[in-house]
Design an enzyme around this catalytic site. Structure first.
Site, PDB file in Angstrom:
ATOM      1  N   HIS A  74     -13.361  -2.652  15.209  1.00 47.91           N
ATOM      2  CA  HIS A  74     -13.393  -1.230  14.843  1.00 47.91           C
ATOM      3  C   HIS A  74     -13.720  -0.391  16.071  1.00 47.91           C
ATOM      4  O   HIS A  74     -14.589  -0.750  16.876  1.00 47.91           O
ATOM      5  CB  HIS A  74     -14.433  -0.999  13.753  1.00 47.91           C
ATOM      6  N   GLU A 117       0.832  -1.205   0.000  1.00 46.15           N
ATOM      7  CA  GLU A 117       0.000   0.000   0.000  1.00 46.15           C
ATOM      8  C   GLU A 117       0.864   1.251   0.000  1.00 46.15           C
ATOM      9  O   GLU A 117       1.788   1.393   0.793  1.00 46.15           O
ATOM     10  CB  GLU A 117      -0.921   0.012   1.219  1.00 46.15           C
TER      11      GLU A 117
END
Length: 296
Positions: free
Chosen positions: A157, A21
């Site tokens: 999360h 990435e």
């Protein structure tokens, strides 16, 4: 070499796939340095690259510049990140059309983080609230043209009230048409294995790809862990705190990521996604001698 037509195809065939990435540099000098690092990273035979963009949707155009540049340098597929932040549905469609025109192969579909200073996400008028809605939009408008990756969170999360709610949200993204799940970074592989097992139990049947960040100093590790709510193992923290020497901390962080990588391969992960922060030194040292990615 015939490239896979679906994102999930990279994670079939028994060899651990690999991706890197990147983020769009702010300057021309940064872009030149990125190009050099991409050339070095290509030597490890990644299957594809991804490129994110700045908070609030900034640098979107620069992201597509990186997509085009990396494809030109490597000949490999590249994925563009896309979030719901600050965009109407029409603006999201326009971005996807431009991404298609400029050669993006895949989309990493994300809701995106709340604006700085806010603890909750608020969709703009005419926008989307959740990542599964973004996946639905991509599939409705572009069919199977783009492969779609979505995010998973081994340590849950930070906005989810509990692990089950988080898994339910992830399953909605997959059911909407996502091809793979790429996880948030983590430092304890046991957190990933528990998450993977929970995904299977929840009926999430796409590849679950761990995301790894080779940290190179303790302050960086703490800063990123605070942002992502990732737990730093006591052993890693103690080792990095043994010395303030930059080279020492670099080697400790890279060694930890290398041991994570070896253990993940031994436990049959379909691939590994590396957050390389536009650099190549840590990744090169970490991956030296390991067997990942596309066949040479």
């Amino acid at each position: 070499m015939t490239l896979p037509t679906k994102l999930a195809d990279y994670f079939k065939g028994g060899r651990c796939a690999m991706s890197f990435e990147l983020f769009p540099p702010k300057t021309d000098e940064g872009m030149a340095l990125l190009e050099k690092n991409v050339e070095r990273l290509q030597a490890f035979h990644p299957n594809f690259f991804t490129c994110t963009y700045g908070a609030g949707g900034s640098t979107q155009s620069r992201t597509l510049d990186v997509v085009e540049k990396v494809k030109a340098i490597t000949g490999l597929p590249v994925a563009s990140h896309l979030t719901c932040v600050g965009s109407t549905v029409d603006q999201l469609r326009d971005y996807l059309k431009e991404a298609k025109r400029r050669g993006a192969d895949h989309i990493v579909a994300l809701r995106g983080d709340p604006p700085k200073g806010s603890e909750t996400f608020q969709a703009v008028e005419g926008g989307l609230r959740y990542a599964n809605e973004l996946v639905e939009l991509i599939r409705a408008d572009f069919g199977q043209h783009f492969g779609i990756a979505v995010a998973g969170y081994p340590e849950v999360h930070q906005e989810a009230p509990d692990p089950q709610t988080d898994l339910d949200n992830l399953k909605r993204k997959v059911d909407a048409g996502a091809d793979v799940v790429v996880t948030q970074l983590f430092y304890e592989n046991s957190d990933f294995y528990r998450f993977r097992d929970d995904c299977v139990k929840a009926g999430i049947n796409v590849p679950i790809v761990p995301g790894i960040l080779p940290v190179t100093n303790y302050k960086q590790a703490c800063r990123i862990a605070a942002m992502c709510k990732a737990r730093i193992p006591d052993e890693m923290a103690a080792a990095m705190n043994e010395s303030d020497d930059a080279d020492f901390q670099f080697n400790v962080g890279v060694d930890h990521a290398r041991r994570q990588t070896i253990d993940l391969i031994e436990n049959d992960v379909p691939g590994i996604h590396y957050y390389v922060l536009n650099k190549s030194s840590a990744a090169a040292q970490m991956l030296d001698g390991l067997s990942l990615g596309a066949d040479a």
